[in-house]
Design a protein around this motif. Structure first.
Motif, mmCIF file in Angstrom:
data_model
loop_
_atom_site.group_PDB
_atom_site.id
_atom_site.type_symbol
_atom_site.label_atom_id
_atom_site.label_comp_id
_atom_site.label_asym_id
_atom_site.label_seq_id
_atom_site.Cartn_x
_atom_site.Cartn_y
_atom_site.Cartn_z
ATOM 1 N N HIS A 126 0.832 -1.204 0.000
ATOM 2 C CA HIS A 126 0.000 0.000 0.000
ATOM 3 C C HIS A 126 0.867 1.255 0.000
ATOM 4 O O HIS A 126 0.358 2.362 -0.066
ATOM 5 C CB HIS A 126 -0.916 0.022 1.222
ATOM 6 C CG HIS A 126 -0.172 0.211 2.514
ATOM 7 N ND1 HIS A 126 0.415 -0.830 3.186
ATOM 8 C CD2 HIS A 126 0.097 1.325 3.233
ATOM 9 C CE1 HIS A 126 1.008 -0.368 4.280
ATOM 10 N NE2 HIS A 126 0.838 0.942 4.338
ATOM 11 N N SER A 224 0.466 -3.399 8.341
ATOM 12 C CA SER A 224 -0.500 -2.402 8.788
ATOM 13 C C SER A 224 -1.816 -2.540 8.028
ATOM 14 O O SER A 224 -2.432 -3.590 8.073
ATOM 15 C CB SER A 224 0.114 -1.014 8.652
ATOM 16 O OG SER A 224 -0.507 -0.154 9.547
ATOM 17 N N ARG A 225 -2.242 -1.528 7.287
ATOM 18 C CA ARG A 225 -3.500 -1.685 6.533
ATOM 19 C C ARG A 225 -3.384 -2.849 5.555
ATOM 20 O O ARG A 225 -4.346 -3.546 5.288
ATOM 21 C CB ARG A 225 -3.872 -0.372 5.839
ATOM 22 C CG ARG A 225 -2.939 0.073 4.769
ATOM 23 C CD ARG A 225 -3.149 1.539 4.399
ATOM 24 N NE ARG A 225 -2.695 2.425 5.467
ATOM 25 C CZ ARG A 225 -2.853 3.741 5.479
ATOM 26 N NH1 ARG A 225 -3.448 4.351 4.479
ATOM 27 N NH2 ARG A 225 -2.411 4.454 6.487
ATOM 28 N N LYS A 228 -4.057 -5.970 7.504
ATOM 29 C CA LYS A 228 -5.499 -6.229 7.688
ATOM 30 C C LYS A 228 -6.007 -6.959 6.443
ATOM 31 O O LYS A 228 -6.748 -7.943 6.529
ATOM 32 C CB LYS A 228 -6.277 -4.917 7.856
ATOM 33 C CG LYS A 228 -5.744 -3.966 8.951
ATOM 34 C CD LYS A 228 -6.550 -2.656 9.010
ATOM 35 C CE LYS A 228 -5.780 -1.423 9.467
ATOM 36 N NZ LYS A 228 -5.328 -1.339 10.821
ATOM 37 N N GLU A 262 -5.730 2.379 18.425
ATOM 38 C CA GLU A 262 -6.782 2.708 17.459
ATOM 39 C C GLU A 262 -8.053 1.907 17.750
ATOM 40 O O GLU A 262 -8.013 0.702 17.937
ATOM 41 C CB GLU A 262 -6.285 2.387 16.047
ATOM 42 C CG GLU A 262 -7.206 2.889 14.965
ATOM 43 C CD GLU A 262 -6.563 2.776 13.582
ATOM 44 O OE1 GLU A 262 -5.699 1.891 13.392
ATOM 45 O OE2 GLU A 262 -6.932 3.581 12.711
ATOM 46 N N ILE A 267 -11.111 4.246 13.507
ATOM 47 C CA ILE A 267 -10.699 3.746 12.190
ATOM 48 C C ILE A 267 -11.830 3.949 11.174
ATOM 49 O O ILE A 267 -11.591 4.288 10.018
ATOM 50 C CB ILE A 267 -10.217 2.270 12.270
ATOM 51 C CG1 ILE A 267 -9.287 1.950 11.090
ATOM 52 C CG2 ILE A 267 -11.354 1.271 12.324
ATOM 53 C CD1 ILE A 267 -8.513 0.657 11.258
ATOM 54 N N PHE A 271 -10.901 6.289 8.151
ATOM 55 C CA PHE A 271 -10.812 5.480 6.932
ATOM 56 C C PHE A 271 -12.173 4.859 6.601
ATOM 57 O O PHE A 271 -12.333 3.639 6.645
ATOM 58 C CB PHE A 271 -9.761 4.372 7.098
ATOM 59 C CG PHE A 271 -8.397 4.904 7.458
ATOM 60 C CD1 PHE A 271 -7.578 5.477 6.489
ATOM 61 C CD2 PHE A 271 -7.926 4.830 8.764
ATOM 62 C CE1 PHE A 271 -6.309 5.969 6.821
ATOM 63 C CE2 PHE A 271 -6.658 5.323 9.099
ATOM 64 C CZ PHE A 271 -5.858 5.889 8.125
ATOM 65 N N TRP A 274 -12.501 1.725 4.128
ATOM 66 C CA TRP A 274 -11.777 0.464 4.291
ATOM 67 C C TRP A 274 -12.732 -0.697 4.564
ATOM 68 O O TRP A 274 -12.577 -1.787 4.028
ATOM 69 C CB TRP A 274 -10.768 0.547 5.441
ATOM 70 C CG TRP A 274 -9.485 1.248 5.098
ATOM 71 C CD1 TRP A 274 -9.135 1.768 3.880
ATOM 72 C CD2 TRP A 274 -8.381 1.498 5.971
ATOM 73 N NE1 TRP A 274 -7.878 2.322 3.957
ATOM 74 C CE2 TRP A 274 -7.389 2.173 5.223
ATOM 75 C CE3 TRP A 274 -8.134 1.215 7.323
ATOM 76 C CZ2 TRP A 274 -6.166 2.563 5.778
ATOM 77 C CZ3 TRP A 274 -6.928 1.607 7.868
ATOM 78 C CH2 TRP A 274 -5.953 2.274 7.103
ATOM 79 N N TRP A 315 -0.059 1.986 18.899
ATOM 80 C CA TRP A 315 -1.276 2.300 18.138
ATOM 81 C C TRP A 315 -1.919 1.010 17.615
ATOM 82 O O TRP A 315 -3.131 0.906 17.494
ATOM 83 C CB TRP A 315 -0.901 3.246 16.995
ATOM 84 C CG TRP A 315 -2.023 3.806 16.179
ATOM 85 C CD1 TRP A 315 -2.185 3.664 14.833
ATOM 86 C CD2 TRP A 315 -3.104 4.629 16.620
ATOM 87 N NE1 TRP A 315 -3.308 4.340 14.421
ATOM 88 C CE2 TRP A 315 -3.888 4.935 15.498
ATOM 89 C CE3 TRP A 315 -3.495 5.126 17.877
ATOM 90 C CZ2 TRP A 315 -5.044 5.725 15.571
ATOM 91 C CZ3 TRP A 315 -4.645 5.903 17.956
ATOM 92 C CH2 TRP A 315 -5.400 6.195 16.814
ATOM 93 N N HIS A 367 6.678 1.391 14.015
ATOM 94 C CA HIS A 367 5.758 0.857 13.013
ATOM 95 C C HIS A 367 6.427 0.786 11.637
ATOM 96 O O HIS A 367 6.676 1.814 11.012
ATOM 97 C CB HIS A 367 4.558 1.816 12.968
ATOM 98 C CG HIS A 367 3.419 1.355 12.145
ATOM 99 N ND1 HIS A 367 2.705 0.216 12.436
ATOM 100 C CD2 HIS A 367 2.847 1.882 11.030
ATOM 101 C CE1 HIS A 367 1.736 0.080 11.548
ATOM 102 N NE2 HIS A 367 1.810 1.069 10.676
HETATM 103 C C1 GTR Z 1 -2.755 4.394 10.351
HETATM 104 C C2 GTR Z 1 -4.011 3.663 10.668
HETATM 105 C C3 GTR Z 1 -3.699 2.224 10.983
HETATM 106 C C4 GTR Z 1 -2.721 1.603 10.015
HETATM 107 C C5 GTR Z 1 -1.636 2.548 9.556
HETATM 108 C C6 GTR Z 1 -0.832 2.058 8.358
HETATM 109 O O1 GTR Z 1 -2.987 5.720 10.064
HETATM 110 O O2 GTR Z 1 -4.620 4.271 11.754
HETATM 111 O O3 GTR Z 1 -4.887 1.472 11.045
HETATM 112 O O4 GTR Z 1 -3.390 1.091 8.926
HETATM 113 O O5 GTR Z 1 -2.133 3.797 9.243
HETATM 114 O O6 GTR Z 1 -1.375 1.494 7.410
HETATM 115 O O7 GTR Z 1 0.379 2.254 8.374
#
Ligand code: GTR
Length: 390
Positions: A126, A224-225, A228, A262, A267, A271, A274, A315, A367
């Motif tokens: 992403h 991260s996203r 998911k 979060e 969320i 977003f 999503w 987070w 992260h």
């Molecule tokens: C953040 C979001 C998270 C995560 C993150 C990412 O802003 O709150 O859920 O998805 O981005 O994708 O790095």
């Protein structure tokens, strides 16, 4: 204190363990009819499909299966990529449905030195496309393709923008408006994350036709996203042998009811494209959820699942991610009688836990997805594929 300071935008949330409410989670082993789930049969034919369905209706949206034709076009091939170590294939995957067509680009490096079809890692990317530069002019730790190939795996990736842009307005521009516009009308219809998972499945469709790839030894991974989306891919498509979540957090591996870092409300607000519309019902109302995220982990069973966190990435709630993994893999242990269990308390950075069916590590730091993480995922896969050879 060691806790990072919450930014203004995050201040409606907390990362204080003492503020985590007392929670009770839906029972993995009792279905909606109140029946107990004890056997592999009951898990595979009753409970697992029901759980996937609950995630479709309440969290990620339905997953359209209809496709009229798939065309794979190799738009670029280089047998001497990475100084001769790999064959690069760039493949356009065109999906035709009704009168419409949509195309996504798959980037694939296949190790040249091997006796058999190669196992493969697919990254759902992403981030900036420079992270997955097929020319390898830019090499980022986010996708260490040379290292992946060196270890005997094919390195595959695509950019989410090809299937659904990561943007609250333009996310519909690709497959959603072209192929599946009716999803947009439904409260339980597919949205961005579901579309990304759909994209990963199309990559798998290609692996299944490619003689150089062993599609039975495929791992899907996202950060991260993307993590998911990776979990949703593995949960809804049993063709993936290993599903890997890197710091997926809320709506990924983290338990929603903990409300740590979060939250569902946050969320869904930031977003809104999503998750499916129905997920909004649980804003600040997590107790009503008929599932929690440990059941998404469980949906992989008996296949392997790996959850990774980072020590400073509160987070994403490392503890809630670990809890999901511990609880979700009860299916591996209690239904499939697989050996080994996770320690009760979360392990410390530098001490990964690799069981035969699941893995976990927490990396020191922030992260991100790094070569350190990748090497542990490959260590796990080395073992897993060695012992699960068909
Ligand atoms: C953040 C979001 C998270 C995560 C993150 C990412 O802003 O709150 O859920 O998805 O981005 O994708 O790095």
């Amino acid at each position: 204190s060691m806790l990072p300071v919450l930014t203004y935008a995050q201040k409606d949330t907390h990362n204080d363990e003492s503020k985590v409410p007392n929670i009770s989670l839906p029972d993995l082993f009792v279905n909606s009819k109140g029946q107990e789930i004890n056997t592999i049969q009951e898990w595979e034919y009753k409970r697992r499909p029901e759980i996937v369905n609950l995630f479709e209706n309440n969290v990620y949206g339905t997953m359209p299966k209809a496709i009229d034709a798939l065309n794979f076009t190799i738009v670029n091939e280089d047998k001497m990529a990475m100084n001769g170590m790999a064959t690069l294939k760039e493949i356009d995957i065109e999906v035709i449905y009704r009168t419409q067509s949509a195309t996504m680009r798959l980037i694939l490096f296949i190790p040249n030195e091997r006796d058999e079809a190669a196992p493969v890692f697919l990254l759902i990317n992403h981030r900036d496309p420079e992270n997955i530069d097929p020319t390898r002019t830019i090499k980022m730790g986010f996708w260490p393709a040379e290292e992946i190939v060196r270890r005997g795996y094919a390195a595959a990736t695509f950019h989410v923008k090809d299937v659904a842009d990561d943007d609250k307005v333009t996310f519909t521009d690709d497959i959603l408006s072209k192929l599946y516009p009716e999803e947009l009308e439904k409260e339980n219809g597919m949205r961005g994350l579901g579309a990304w998972a759909w994209g990963a499945m199309r990559a798998m469709d290609y692996f299944e036709t490619c003689q150089d790839i062993d599609a039975k030894k495929a791992a899907v991974i996202g950060h991260s996203r993307g993590g998911k989306a990776s979990l949703w891919t593995g949960a809804s498509d049993p063709r993936w042998a290993i599903t890997i979540s890197n710091e997926s957090g809320a709506g990924g591996a983290a338990i929603s009811r903990r409300k740590f870092g979060e939250t569902v409300q946050r969320i869904n607000t930031v977003f809104p494209y999503w998750f499916t519309d129905n997920f909004n019902k649980y804003n600040n109302n997590e107790a009503l959820l008929p599932i929690d995220q440990h059941m998404l982990i469980a949906a992989m069973a008996p296949r392997a699942v790996y959850v990774a966190s980072a020590s400073e990435d509160l987070w994403a709630d490392p503890k809630g991610e670990y809890m999901s993994l511990q609880l979700g893999t009860r299916v591996h242990r209690e239904i499939y009688k697989m050996k080994g269990d996770f320690p009760k308390a979360i392990n410390s950075p530098g001490n990964p836990v690799h069981l035969p069916y699941a893995g976990h590590h927490i990396r020191e730091g922030k992260h991100n997805l790094t070569p350190y993480d990748w090497n542990l995922f490959m260590d796990f896969a080395d073992n897993y594929f060695r012992f699960n050879n068909e």
